[in-house]
Design a protein around this motif. Sequence first.
Motif, short mmCIF file in Angstrom:
data_model
loop_
_atom_site.label_atom_id
_atom_site.label_comp_id
_atom_site.label_asym_id
_atom_site.label_seq_id
_atom_site.Cartn_x
_atom_site.Cartn_y
_atom_site.Cartn_z
N LYS A 275 82.57 1.00 6.72
CA LYS A 275 81.61 1.83 7.45
C LYS A 275 82.20 2.12 8.82
CE LYS A 275 78.98 -2.27 8.90
NZ LYS A 275 77.65 -2.89 8.91
N PRO A 276 81.72 3.17 9.47
CA PRO A 276 82.29 3.52 10.78
C PRO A 276 82.16 2.37 11.76
CG PRO A 276 80.87 5.26 9.95
CD PRO A 276 80.68 4.08 9.05
N LEU A 277 83.11 2.29 12.67
CA LEU A 277 83.03 1.28 13.72
C LEU A 277 81.76 1.50 14.52
CD1 LEU A 277 86.70 1.13 15.03
CD2 LEU A 277 85.54 -0.50 13.54
N ASN A 278 81.17 0.41 14.98
CA ASN A 278 79.96 0.51 15.79
C ASN A 278 80.32 1.02 17.17
OD1 ASN A 278 77.55 -0.75 14.27
ND2 ASN A 278 79.24 -2.14 13.85
N GLY A 279 80.22 2.31 17.35
CA GLY A 279 80.53 2.90 18.65
C GLY A 279 79.28 3.08 19.48
N ALA A 280 79.32 4.04 20.36
CA ALA A 280 78.23 4.23 21.31
C ALA A 280 77.56 5.57 21.11
CB ALA A 280 78.76 4.09 22.73
N ALA A 281 77.26 5.91 19.86
CA ALA A 281 76.59 7.18 19.58
C ALA A 281 75.11 7.07 19.94
CB ALA A 281 76.76 7.54 18.11
N GLY A 282 74.46 8.24 20.10
CA GLY A 282 73.04 8.28 20.39
C GLY A 282 72.71 7.60 21.70
N GLN A 283 71.63 6.83 21.69
CA GLN A 283 71.19 6.15 22.91
C GLN A 283 72.07 4.95 23.26
OE1 GLN A 283 68.75 7.58 24.83
NE2 GLN A 283 69.08 9.12 23.23
N LYS A 284 72.87 4.48 22.29
CA LYS A 284 73.71 3.31 22.55
C LYS A 284 74.67 3.55 23.72
CE LYS A 284 73.74 1.66 17.75
NZ LYS A 284 74.59 1.42 16.57
N GLY A 285 75.18 4.77 23.83
CA GLY A 285 76.12 5.07 24.90
C GLY A 285 75.50 4.85 26.27
N TYR A 286 74.26 5.29 26.44
CA TYR A 286 73.58 5.11 27.72
C TYR A 286 73.32 3.63 28.01
CZ TYR A 286 72.64 10.12 27.06
OH TYR A 286 72.77 11.47 26.85
N ILE A 287 72.95 2.90 26.97
CA ILE A 287 72.67 1.47 27.14
C ILE A 287 73.96 0.73 27.48
CG2 ILE A 287 71.85 -0.61 25.97
CD1 ILE A 287 70.06 1.26 24.26
N VAL A 288 75.03 1.06 26.75
CA VAL A 288 76.32 0.42 27.01
C VAL A 288 76.78 0.67 28.44
CG1 VAL A 288 78.79 0.64 26.48
CG2 VAL A 288 77.15 0.31 24.64
#
Length: 766
Positions: A275-288
């Motif tokens: 499966k794709p690596l857990n990146g920072a797509a969607g809201q994850k990028g802002y949280i990261v």
Amino acid sequence: MGRADARRAQRRGSRRAEKSGGIRRLFTWRKLLGTAFGVCLLGMGAFAVLYMMVSVPEGNAQAKLQSNIYKYSDGTLMARTGEVNREIVDLAQVPKEVQMTFVAAENKSFYQDQGVDFKGTARGLLNTVSGKGKQGGSTITQQYVKNYYLDQDQTVTRKLKELVISLKVDQKRSKSEILAGYINTSYYGRGAYGIQAAAQAYYNKDAKDLDVAEGAYLAALLQAPSQYDWAVAGPKGKALVKERWNYVLDNMVEEKWLDSGERQKQTFPYPKDPKPLNGAAGQKGYIVDAARDAVLKETGISREQFDLGGWTVTVNIDKKQQQKLEKSVETKLIDKLDTKQRKLDQDIQAGAVSVDPKTGAVIALYGGRGQSEHWTSNAGRRDYQPASTFKPVILAAALDQESVTQEDQRITANTRYDGTSKRPVEGSDQAFAPENEDDRDYGPVTVQTAMNKSINSVFAQMGVDVGMDKVMQTAGKLGMDVEGLPAVPAQTLGSMGASPMEMAGIYATLDNHGKKVTPQIVKSAVHQGDDPVQMPDAIGDQVISRQAADSVTSVLTGVVDDGTAQGSVRNAEGLTDQQIAGKTGTSDDNKSAWFTGYTPDLVTSVGLFGEAAYPRTGDDGKKVQKGAQVTLKGAGGGGRVNGGGFPAEIWADFTAKAMGEPSKFVLDTDMGAAVTPPPDTSSPSATTSPSEKASPSEEPTTDAPTSEPPTDTESPVTTPPASPTGDPTSGPPTDPATEPGPTATGDVPVKPGENRPDNKDNALTG
């Protein structure tokens, strides 16, 4: 044969004998042995020189690179970022039987050897010289040295260095350290470096949770990661990896590292699909980004250092609450926009932050449409005005400072002010005459009514009465960044910049009875091998009195029950039994719209911001650059976008799903229960003075609170476009002759406002 021929034959034989004897004399066994011994001595000498000259280098930068791991508050993986998908783990975090699968696969004599396989190395050198390419047979130590200290080049020089460094590393480091280094630096396929990343990539679990069969598969992979990956392997590759897997387990039994009975129970552990690596797509990028910035602020390290990896950051974000917030924004805003038919809808940017007021934990955050579309997080941006959501700060300052009006009357929820639009403030060195929403005149009104209807002229005068320096000081104590801001009456309109994160913290402090709450995105942070970072306490000192904070909360319940948020919040599904305090805000030229509200257990600030999605020419003929602040008016197919509209609807939908069972505020206040007081027959007549209050000698009315709703003629959500200052209000200007007067603490009415806090029942003692 004649004599002449015989003599010639004799001479030829003699010459051959002489030649043969010369060769024998030149290549005697003694000389051959001596030469061989000399070559050995020369080789040993050369190796000794090489041993002294080659030192153990620093590990290469690429081998040190790791991912940074971000986890939700419950410990589940949220995102994995960085150039290299690697998370180094201590050997103690890998089960012992899994450790031994790697030894069984690669180097059964690992614990007895000196770190070098001379035979395998010599074979590798010969193959390199002869051009046969890569040759296996190295020890675990040699493979670790190649991964960590050197590179993958197949040259004689590199192989000789590998030999020397391996001997030295074996002397200086324990076998456990070497094995840990080996399993953490090796490549396993699927973009995974190290056993932790491999465990996640193939089995969706941490290394500590692997069993012996899974460990044997990962150990088998190292021989040919791409060929042996079950998801992409052909029939031959699958047969080979199964053979290799069996080989590993059989070796373990042979070395008595695995019981033969246990061996028989093992079945091939088919890995999960990639499966794709857990990146920072969607809201994850802002949280990261918010989490990383918090760690950088606390540690003082550079972003470049941080991005080298090795960090595990656990955020306070609750995965389920985060999903609810995202869904609320989607259903209450995004689904109602038509960016293709209405280009104006492209300009709407939403930001939201939800905080637990008891812990300061940021449990949910909405930063925008995703960093691929909008890099800046709307949850943390401070370039838009908070508008009338600043009014509670003015009241908090007045109550905490026990301020008085121009007539020397104590400011409370029942204090009267003149609500005339554009009325010049009195007592200020700086002229200021703000316009009310729709330029409405209200005449004498109580502070409670002024908060409910968001009357600018009242709070402008109140700010001057308190002292704008004290107002700004209180704002700073509550959590607003006021450094460098002038203490002028115009600030009473919320003309400074603020973020949803900031406003959530201010209102959380009010919700927490005046004890400072600083929203905290990070729960814990630790770098590989270091002590955990000590994050600052989210809960601080008492910054305003409890009575002041609780009185503001009491007043703000009126905004929800009888004011600008009534339609969207009080009447929302799931909130009818919940006590709520909050405030709407709509800024100058309708460039931003807000609702920040709270229950006893949850504070959420929602902001909408007008930001030009593309360059264009404005209605005034001026060029509008992409990213410039623009009006929200007309977005969503309506008119003015008010705080009581989209922001309040998002807030209500999220809070109804996130809050749990209905709860009540426990308030310590003598300022009433935020109930619109009944008509007071002794009410003073209309006046244009800045403030009025009933005479202290007058007896407060004891009539029951009215059960009739305010005399509104239109919903605050559908108020037509009006003045660029203040918030939408409802109803015509109040008749001064019937404006309610001050009352003592009253009982909670049945309707409207049945959910307002009854301080008579809820007040704390002691």
